[in-house]
Design an enzyme around this catalytic site. Structure first.
Site, PDB file in Angstrom:
ATOM      1  N   ASN A 157       0.855  -1.180   0.000  1.00 50.20           N
ATOM      2  CA  ASN A 157       0.000   0.000   0.000  1.00 50.20           C
ATOM      3  C   ASN A 157       0.890   1.227   0.000  1.00 50.20           C
ATOM      4  O   ASN A 157       0.911   2.002   0.944  1.00 50.20           O
ATOM      5  CB  ASN A 157      -0.926  -0.006   1.220  1.00 50.20           C
ATOM      6  N   CYS A 158       1.665   1.351  -1.056  1.00 53.33           N
ATOM      7  CA  CYS A 158       2.669   2.394  -1.137  1.00 53.33           C
ATOM      8  C   CYS A 158       2.041   3.740  -1.476  1.00 53.33           C
ATOM      9  O   CYS A 158       0.880   3.847  -1.837  1.00 53.33           O
ATOM     10  CB  CYS A 158       3.699   2.042  -2.212  1.00 53.33           C
ATOM     11  N   GLY A 159       2.856   4.787  -1.350  1.00 50.59           N
ATOM     12  CA  GLY A 159       2.477   6.098  -1.852  1.00 50.59           C
ATOM     13  C   GLY A 159       3.296   6.373  -3.093  1.00 50.59           C
ATOM     14  O   GLY A 159       4.494   6.082  -3.131  1.00 50.59           O
TER      15      GLY A 159
ATOM     16  N   GLN B 155       7.022   6.117  -2.232  1.00 52.64           N
ATOM     17  CA  GLN B 155       7.259   5.764  -0.829  1.00 52.64           C
ATOM     18  C   GLN B 155       6.789   4.329  -0.644  1.00 52.64           C
ATOM     19  O   GLN B 155       5.617   4.043  -0.820  1.00 52.64           O
ATOM     20  CB  GLN B 155       6.502   6.703   0.103  1.00 52.64           C
TER      21      GLN B 155
ATOM     22  N   ASN C 297       1.997   0.890  -7.041  1.00 48.51           N
ATOM     23  CA  ASN C 297       1.232   0.803  -5.793  1.00 48.51           C
ATOM     24  C   ASN C 297       0.213  -0.310  -5.954  1.00 48.51           C
ATOM     25  O   ASN C 297      -0.482  -0.377  -6.971  1.00 48.51           O
ATOM     26  CB  ASN C 297       0.522   2.128  -5.518  1.00 48.51           C
TER      27      ASN C 297
END
Length: 372
Positions: free
Chosen positions: A19-21, A229, A251
Protein backbone atom coordinates in the site's frame (compact mmCIF):
# COMPACT_ATOMS: atom_id res chain seq x y z
CA UNK A 1 -3.94 -31.07 20.95
CA UNK A 2 -4.15 -28.06 18.67
CA UNK A 3 -5.43 -28.14 15.15
CA UNK A 4 -4.59 -25.83 12.26
CA UNK A 5 -7.45 -24.92 10.00
CA UNK A 6 -7.08 -25.89 6.36
CA UNK A 7 -7.71 -22.21 5.62
CA UNK A 8 -4.73 -21.01 7.64
CA UNK A 9 -2.34 -19.13 5.36
CA UNK A 10 1.32 -18.97 6.32
CA UNK A 11 3.37 -16.11 4.90
CA UNK A 12 6.00 -17.02 2.33
CA UNK A 13 8.69 -14.87 0.68
CA UNK A 14 6.62 -14.91 -2.51
CA UNK A 15 3.67 -13.10 -0.89
CA UNK A 16 3.36 -9.38 -1.51
CA UNK A 17 0.75 -6.93 -0.28
CA UNK A 18 1.68 -3.30 -0.76
CA UNK A 19 0.00 0.00 0.00
CA UNK A 20 2.67 2.39 -1.14
CA UNK A 21 2.48 6.10 -1.85
CA UNK A 22 3.42 7.14 -5.36
CA UNK A 23 3.05 9.90 -7.88
CA UNK A 24 4.29 11.64 -10.98
CA UNK A 25 4.76 15.31 -11.75
CA UNK A 26 5.65 16.71 -15.15
CA UNK A 27 5.83 20.03 -16.97
CA UNK A 28 3.42 19.66 -19.87
CA UNK A 29 5.70 21.62 -22.23
CA UNK A 30 8.84 19.82 -21.16
CA UNK A 31 10.44 22.73 -19.32
CA UNK A 32 12.92 21.45 -16.76
CA UNK A 33 13.34 23.21 -13.41
CA UNK A 34 14.63 22.62 -9.92
CA UNK A 35 11.29 23.85 -8.60
CA UNK A 36 9.61 20.80 -10.12
CA UNK A 37 12.12 18.52 -8.38
CA UNK A 38 11.48 20.31 -5.07
CA UNK A 39 7.73 19.96 -5.56
CA UNK A 40 8.14 16.23 -6.16
CA UNK A 41 10.19 15.90 -2.96
CA UNK A 42 7.57 17.86 -1.01
CA UNK A 43 4.84 15.62 -2.44
CA UNK A 44 6.86 12.56 -1.46
CA UNK A 45 7.33 13.86 2.09
CA UNK A 46 3.54 14.19 2.35
CA UNK A 47 3.36 10.41 1.81
CA UNK A 48 5.48 9.45 4.81
CA UNK A 49 2.38 7.89 6.41
CA UNK A 50 2.13 5.49 3.44
CA UNK A 51 5.37 3.73 4.38
CA UNK A 52 6.79 1.87 7.34
CA UNK A 53 9.37 3.26 9.76
CA UNK A 54 11.90 1.05 11.52
CA UNK A 55 12.49 1.07 15.26
CA UNK A 56 15.37 3.53 14.90
CA UNK A 57 12.95 6.16 13.60
CA UNK A 58 15.28 6.98 10.70
CA UNK A 59 15.11 3.95 8.42
CA UNK A 60 12.19 3.83 6.03
CA UNK A 61 10.92 1.04 3.79
CA UNK A 62 12.45 2.90 0.88
CA UNK A 63 11.70 5.99 -1.16
CA UNK A 64 13.10 7.67 -4.22
CA UNK A 65 12.89 9.74 -7.37
CA UNK A 66 13.12 8.80 -11.05
CA UNK A 67 14.19 11.94 -12.90
CA UNK A 68 14.50 12.83 -16.55
CA UNK A 69 18.28 13.20 -16.76
CA UNK A 70 19.44 16.71 -15.78
CA UNK A 71 22.01 16.84 -18.60
CA UNK A 72 23.37 20.33 -17.95
CA UNK A 73 23.84 19.53 -14.27
CA UNK A 74 25.88 16.42 -15.09
CA UNK A 75 27.88 18.29 -17.73
CA UNK A 76 28.85 20.80 -15.06
CA UNK A 77 29.66 18.01 -12.59
CA UNK A 78 31.75 16.17 -15.19
CA UNK A 79 33.71 19.36 -15.90
CA UNK A 80 34.29 19.89 -12.16
CA UNK A 81 35.49 16.27 -11.88
CA UNK A 82 37.77 16.57 -14.91
CA UNK A 83 35.76 14.05 -16.94
CA UNK A 84 35.51 14.43 -20.71
CA UNK A 85 31.97 13.73 -21.89
CA UNK A 86 30.59 14.03 -25.39
CA UNK A 87 27.37 15.39 -26.81
CA UNK A 88 25.69 12.04 -26.26
CA UNK A 89 26.28 10.60 -22.80
CA UNK A 90 24.60 8.62 -20.04
CA UNK A 91 24.96 8.62 -16.27
CA UNK A 92 24.30 5.47 -14.25
CA UNK A 93 23.53 5.23 -10.52
CA UNK A 94 25.24 2.18 -9.03
CA UNK A 95 25.19 0.56 -5.58
CA UNK A 96 28.52 -1.09 -4.75
CA UNK A 97 30.10 -2.92 -1.84
CA UNK A 98 31.70 -0.80 0.89
CA UNK A 99 34.71 -3.10 0.65
CA UNK A 100 37.21 -1.18 -1.48
CA UNK A 101 38.48 -4.23 -3.37
CA UNK A 102 34.99 -5.59 -4.09
CA UNK A 103 33.80 -2.18 -5.24
CA UNK A 104 36.80 -1.77 -7.52
CA UNK A 105 36.18 -5.20 -9.03
CA UNK A 106 32.48 -4.53 -9.68
CA UNK A 107 33.39 -1.23 -11.33
CA UNK A 108 35.97 -3.02 -13.47
CA UNK A 109 33.42 -5.63 -14.57
CA UNK A 110 30.84 -2.99 -15.50
CA UNK A 111 33.54 -1.01 -17.33
CA UNK A 112 34.49 -4.09 -19.34
CA UNK A 113 30.91 -4.83 -20.33
CA UNK A 114 30.29 -1.20 -21.32
CA UNK A 115 33.43 -1.24 -23.47
CA UNK A 116 32.31 -4.54 -25.02
CA UNK A 117 29.27 -2.65 -26.35
CA UNK A 118 31.58 -0.16 -28.14
CA UNK A 119 30.82 2.55 -25.61
CA UNK A 120 33.33 4.65 -23.66
CA UNK A 121 33.56 4.97 -19.89
CA UNK A 122 34.37 8.62 -19.22
CA UNK A 123 34.84 8.00 -15.50
CA UNK A 124 33.24 7.40 -12.12
CA UNK A 125 32.02 9.79 -9.45
CA UNK A 126 31.48 9.31 -5.72
CA UNK A 127 27.92 10.48 -5.07
CA UNK A 128 27.95 13.22 -2.39
CA UNK A 129 26.07 11.94 0.68
CA UNK A 130 25.35 12.85 4.28
CA UNK A 131 25.60 9.46 5.97
CA UNK A 132 24.45 10.87 9.31
CA UNK A 133 20.94 10.84 7.86
CA UNK A 134 20.88 7.02 7.68
CA UNK A 135 19.36 5.14 10.62
CA UNK A 136 21.14 2.30 12.40
CA UNK A 137 19.01 -0.36 10.69
CA UNK A 138 19.50 1.12 7.22
CA UNK A 139 23.24 1.38 7.89
CA UNK A 140 23.51 -2.39 8.45
CA UNK A 141 23.02 -3.01 4.72
CA UNK A 142 24.30 0.33 3.42
CA UNK A 143 25.95 0.10 -0.02
CA UNK A 144 28.40 2.48 -1.64
CA UNK A 145 26.94 5.03 -4.08
CA UNK A 146 28.69 5.76 -7.35
CA UNK A 147 27.82 7.26 -10.70
CA UNK A 148 29.35 6.10 -13.97
CA UNK A 149 29.59 8.47 -16.95
CA UNK A 150 29.36 6.78 -20.37
CA UNK A 151 29.94 8.30 -23.81
CA UNK A 152 28.21 7.02 -26.94
CA UNK A 153 30.26 6.64 -30.12
CA UNK A 154 30.01 9.01 -33.08
CA UNK A 155 29.85 7.37 -36.52
CA UNK A 156 32.10 8.15 -39.49
CA UNK A 157 29.69 10.87 -40.62
CA UNK A 158 29.77 12.58 -37.24
CA UNK A 159 26.27 11.44 -36.25
CA UNK A 160 25.42 10.56 -32.66
CA UNK A 161 24.02 7.17 -31.70
CA UNK A 162 20.26 7.53 -31.18
CA UNK A 163 18.87 7.21 -27.65
CA UNK A 164 17.12 3.88 -28.32
CA UNK A 165 20.29 2.17 -29.55
CA UNK A 166 22.39 3.79 -26.82
CA UNK A 167 20.04 2.56 -24.09
CA UNK A 168 19.92 -0.89 -25.68
CA UNK A 169 23.71 -1.17 -25.48
CA UNK A 170 23.62 0.01 -21.86
CA UNK A 171 20.92 -2.58 -21.08
CA UNK A 172 23.04 -5.42 -22.50
CA UNK A 173 26.15 -4.19 -20.66
CA UNK A 174 24.27 -4.08 -17.37
CA UNK A 175 22.76 -7.56 -17.80
CA UNK A 176 26.16 -9.03 -18.65
CA UNK A 177 27.73 -7.36 -15.60
CA UNK A 178 24.92 -8.64 -13.37
CA UNK A 179 25.60 -12.19 -14.53
CA UNK A 180 29.28 -11.91 -13.67
CA UNK A 181 28.62 -10.26 -10.30
CA UNK A 182 25.73 -12.46 -9.18
CA UNK A 183 27.54 -13.28 -5.92
CA UNK A 184 28.10 -9.63 -4.99
CA UNK A 185 25.03 -8.96 -2.86
CA UNK A 186 25.53 -5.19 -2.72
CA UNK A 187 26.14 -4.60 -6.45
CA UNK A 188 23.02 -3.17 -8.03
CA UNK A 189 22.55 -0.80 -10.96
CA UNK A 190 19.65 1.46 -10.04
CA UNK A 191 19.68 3.10 -13.46
CA UNK A 192 21.94 3.13 -16.52
CA UNK A 193 20.20 5.11 -19.21
CA UNK A 194 20.85 8.23 -21.28
CA UNK A 195 17.42 9.69 -20.49
CA UNK A 196 16.76 8.99 -16.80
CA UNK A 197 18.53 8.82 -13.42
CA UNK A 198 17.38 7.42 -10.05
CA UNK A 199 18.06 8.61 -6.50
CA UNK A 200 16.62 6.21 -3.92
CA UNK A 201 17.31 4.50 -0.60
CA UNK A 202 16.19 3.41 2.86
CA UNK A 203 15.75 6.90 4.29
CA UNK A 204 12.68 8.89 5.23
CA UNK A 205 11.11 10.89 2.36
CA UNK A 206 11.81 14.25 4.00
CA UNK A 207 15.45 13.18 4.45
CA UNK A 208 16.03 12.23 0.82
CA UNK A 209 17.51 15.62 -0.24
CA UNK A 210 19.52 15.76 2.99
CA UNK A 211 21.01 12.36 2.18
CA UNK A 212 21.64 12.97 -1.54
CA UNK A 213 23.31 16.37 -1.67
CA UNK A 214 22.74 16.56 -5.44
CA UNK A 215 19.03 17.01 -4.78
CA UNK A 216 19.76 20.27 -2.92
CA UNK A 217 21.65 21.70 -5.90
CA UNK A 218 19.63 24.32 -7.80
CA UNK A 219 21.41 23.26 -10.99
CA UNK A 220 19.72 19.84 -10.86
CA UNK A 221 16.56 20.18 -12.94
CA UNK A 222 14.00 17.86 -14.51
CA UNK A 223 10.78 18.10 -16.48
CA UNK A 224 9.39 14.72 -15.29
CA UNK A 225 9.75 13.19 -11.83
CA UNK A 226 8.28 9.90 -10.64
CA UNK A 227 8.32 9.54 -6.84
CA UNK A 228 7.54 6.63 -4.53
CA UNK A 229 7.26 5.76 -0.83
CA UNK A 230 7.37 2.02 -0.25
CA UNK A 231 5.24 0.11 2.24
CA UNK A 232 6.91 -3.26 2.80
CA UNK A 233 4.77 -6.00 4.29
CA UNK A 234 6.03 -9.49 3.50
CA UNK A 235 9.51 -8.50 2.34
CA UNK A 236 12.20 -6.93 4.48
CA UNK A 237 13.25 -3.47 3.28
CA UNK A 238 16.32 -3.58 1.06
CA UNK A 239 18.17 -0.73 -0.64
CA UNK A 240 17.65 -2.13 -4.18
CA UNK A 241 13.92 -2.70 -3.56
CA UNK A 242 13.30 0.98 -2.89
CA UNK A 243 11.33 2.43 -5.77
CA UNK A 244 11.10 3.82 -8.42
CA UNK A 245 12.60 1.11 -10.59
CA UNK A 246 14.17 1.82 -13.97
CA UNK A 247 10.89 2.73 -15.66
CA UNK A 248 8.09 2.57 -13.15
CA UNK A 249 6.80 3.01 -9.63
CA UNK A 250 3.95 0.83 -8.42
CA UNK A 251 1.23 0.80 -5.79
CA UNK A 252 -0.81 -2.29 -5.01
CA UNK A 253 0.11 -5.87 -5.67
CA UNK A 254 0.39 -8.19 -8.64
CA UNK A 255 -1.71 -11.20 -7.71
CA UNK A 256 -0.49 -13.12 -10.77
CA UNK A 257 3.22 -12.62 -10.10
CA UNK A 258 4.18 -16.30 -9.68
CA UNK A 259 2.52 -17.16 -12.99
CA UNK A 260 4.00 -14.09 -14.68
CA UNK A 261 7.50 -15.05 -13.61
CA UNK A 262 7.07 -18.69 -14.59
CA UNK A 263 5.60 -17.79 -17.97
CA UNK A 264 8.38 -15.29 -18.65
CA UNK A 265 10.94 -18.00 -17.99
CA UNK A 266 9.06 -20.51 -20.15
CA UNK A 267 8.68 -18.06 -23.03
CA UNK A 268 12.26 -16.71 -22.91
CA UNK A 269 13.59 -19.19 -25.54
CA UNK A 270 10.89 -18.00 -27.95
CA UNK A 271 11.54 -14.28 -27.50
CA UNK A 272 13.43 -12.88 -30.47
CA UNK A 273 14.35 -9.41 -31.66
CA UNK A 274 16.72 -8.24 -34.38
CA UNK A 275 17.69 -5.42 -32.03
CA UNK A 276 18.71 -7.92 -29.30
CA UNK A 277 20.22 -10.80 -31.28
CA UNK A 278 21.83 -12.30 -28.17
CA UNK A 279 18.75 -12.08 -25.96
CA UNK A 280 19.10 -15.70 -24.83
CA UNK A 281 22.46 -14.79 -23.28
CA UNK A 282 20.91 -12.20 -20.97
CA UNK A 283 18.91 -14.56 -18.76
CA UNK A 284 17.25 -14.39 -16.37
CA UNK A 285 15.22 -11.66 -18.03
CA UNK A 286 12.92 -11.33 -15.02
CA UNK A 287 14.07 -11.64 -11.41
CA UNK A 288 12.35 -14.12 -9.10
CA UNK A 289 13.76 -12.83 -5.81
CA UNK A 290 12.84 -9.15 -5.86
CA UNK A 291 9.44 -7.55 -5.48
CA UNK A 292 6.51 -8.08 -7.83
CA UNK A 293 6.86 -4.60 -9.30
CA UNK A 294 10.60 -5.06 -9.91
CA UNK A 295 9.77 -8.11 -12.02
CA UNK A 296 7.23 -6.13 -14.04
CA UNK A 297 9.85 -3.43 -14.55
CA UNK A 298 12.28 -6.11 -15.79
CA UNK A 299 9.82 -7.33 -18.41
CA UNK A 300 8.97 -3.79 -19.52
CA UNK A 301 12.67 -3.12 -19.95
CA UNK A 302 13.08 -6.22 -22.13
CA UNK A 303 10.20 -5.21 -24.42
CA UNK A 304 11.41 -1.63 -24.78
CA UNK A 305 15.00 -2.74 -25.39
CA UNK A 306 13.68 -5.19 -27.97
CA UNK A 307 12.22 -2.37 -30.03
CA UNK A 308 8.68 -1.76 -28.72
CA UNK A 309 7.71 1.69 -27.53
CA UNK A 310 6.52 2.36 -23.99
CA UNK A 311 2.81 2.45 -24.86
CA UNK A 312 2.90 -0.71 -26.98
CA UNK A 313 4.74 -2.54 -24.21
CA UNK A 314 2.39 -1.51 -21.40
CA UNK A 315 -0.69 -2.32 -23.51
CA UNK A 316 0.63 -5.87 -23.76
CA UNK A 317 1.72 -6.23 -20.14
CA UNK A 318 -1.25 -4.55 -18.45
CA UNK A 319 -4.19 -4.78 -20.88
CA UNK A 320 -7.70 -3.55 -20.07
CA UNK A 321 -10.63 -5.94 -19.61
CA UNK A 322 -11.26 -6.03 -23.34
CA UNK A 323 -13.05 -9.38 -23.83
CA UNK A 324 -16.62 -8.22 -23.11
CA UNK A 325 -16.48 -4.66 -24.46
CA UNK A 326 -18.80 -4.90 -27.46
CA UNK A 327 -18.15 -1.33 -28.56
CA UNK A 328 -14.38 -1.80 -28.90
CA UNK A 329 -12.82 -1.09 -32.29
CA UNK A 330 -12.23 -4.39 -34.11
CA UNK A 331 -8.59 -3.61 -34.85
CA UNK A 332 -7.95 -2.83 -31.20
CA UNK A 333 -9.72 -6.03 -30.15
CA UNK A 334 -7.53 -7.95 -32.60
CA UNK A 335 -4.44 -6.32 -31.07
CA UNK A 336 -5.35 -7.46 -27.55
CA UNK A 337 -6.43 -10.91 -28.71
CA UNK A 338 -3.21 -11.47 -30.64
CA UNK A 339 -0.94 -10.45 -27.77
CA UNK A 340 -2.97 -12.41 -25.22
CA UNK A 341 -1.56 -15.51 -26.92
CA UNK A 342 1.99 -14.34 -26.23
CA UNK A 343 1.88 -12.53 -22.88
CA UNK A 344 -0.21 -13.20 -19.81
CA UNK A 345 -1.64 -10.06 -18.19
CA UNK A 346 0.19 -8.83 -15.10
CA UNK A 347 -2.92 -8.38 -12.98
CA UNK A 348 -3.23 -6.31 -9.82
CA UNK A 349 -5.00 -4.41 -8.31
CA UNK A 350 -2.17 -2.13 -9.37
CA UNK A 351 -1.55 1.53 -10.06
CA UNK A 352 1.50 2.52 -12.11
CA UNK A 353 3.39 5.72 -12.86
CA UNK A 354 6.00 5.46 -15.58
CA UNK A 355 8.46 7.67 -17.42
CA UNK A 356 11.30 7.24 -19.89
CA UNK A 357 12.62 10.80 -20.03
CA UNK A 358 10.25 11.71 -22.85
CA UNK A 359 6.82 10.42 -21.89
CA UNK A 360 4.97 10.47 -18.56
CA UNK A 361 2.45 7.64 -18.16
CA UNK A 362 -0.15 6.95 -15.45
CA UNK A 363 -2.31 3.83 -15.57
CA UNK A 364 -4.42 1.35 -13.62
CA UNK A 365 -4.69 -2.33 -14.45
CA UNK A 366 -7.99 -3.97 -15.39
CA UNK A 367 -8.89 -4.42 -11.70
CA UNK A 368 -8.32 -0.78 -10.88
CA UNK A 369 -6.94 0.52 -7.61
CA UNK A 370 -9.05 2.52 -5.21
CA UNK A 371 -6.27 4.60 -3.60
CA UNK A 372 -5.35 5.92 -7.05
Amino acid sequence: MSMISSHTHLATPDDFSDNCGFGLIAHIEGKASHDLVRTAIHSLSCMTHRGGVAADGRTGDGCGLLLATPSEFFRTIADEQGLSIGDNFAVGMVFTSLDTDKAAYSQQVLNEEILAQDLEVAGWREVPLDLSIVGDIGRETLPGFKQVFVNAPVDSEGKNLNAEDFNRKLFVARKKAEQRLVNDELFYVCSLNCQTIIYKGLVMPSDLPAFFLDLQDNRLTSHIVVFHQRFSTNTLPRWPLAQPFRYLAHNGELNTITGNRNWSEARTPKLKSDKLPNLSELTPLVNSTGSDSSSLDNMLEVLVSGGMNLFHSMSILVPPAWQNVDSMDMDLRAFYEFYSQHMEAWDGPAGLVIQDGRYAVCMLDRNGLRPS
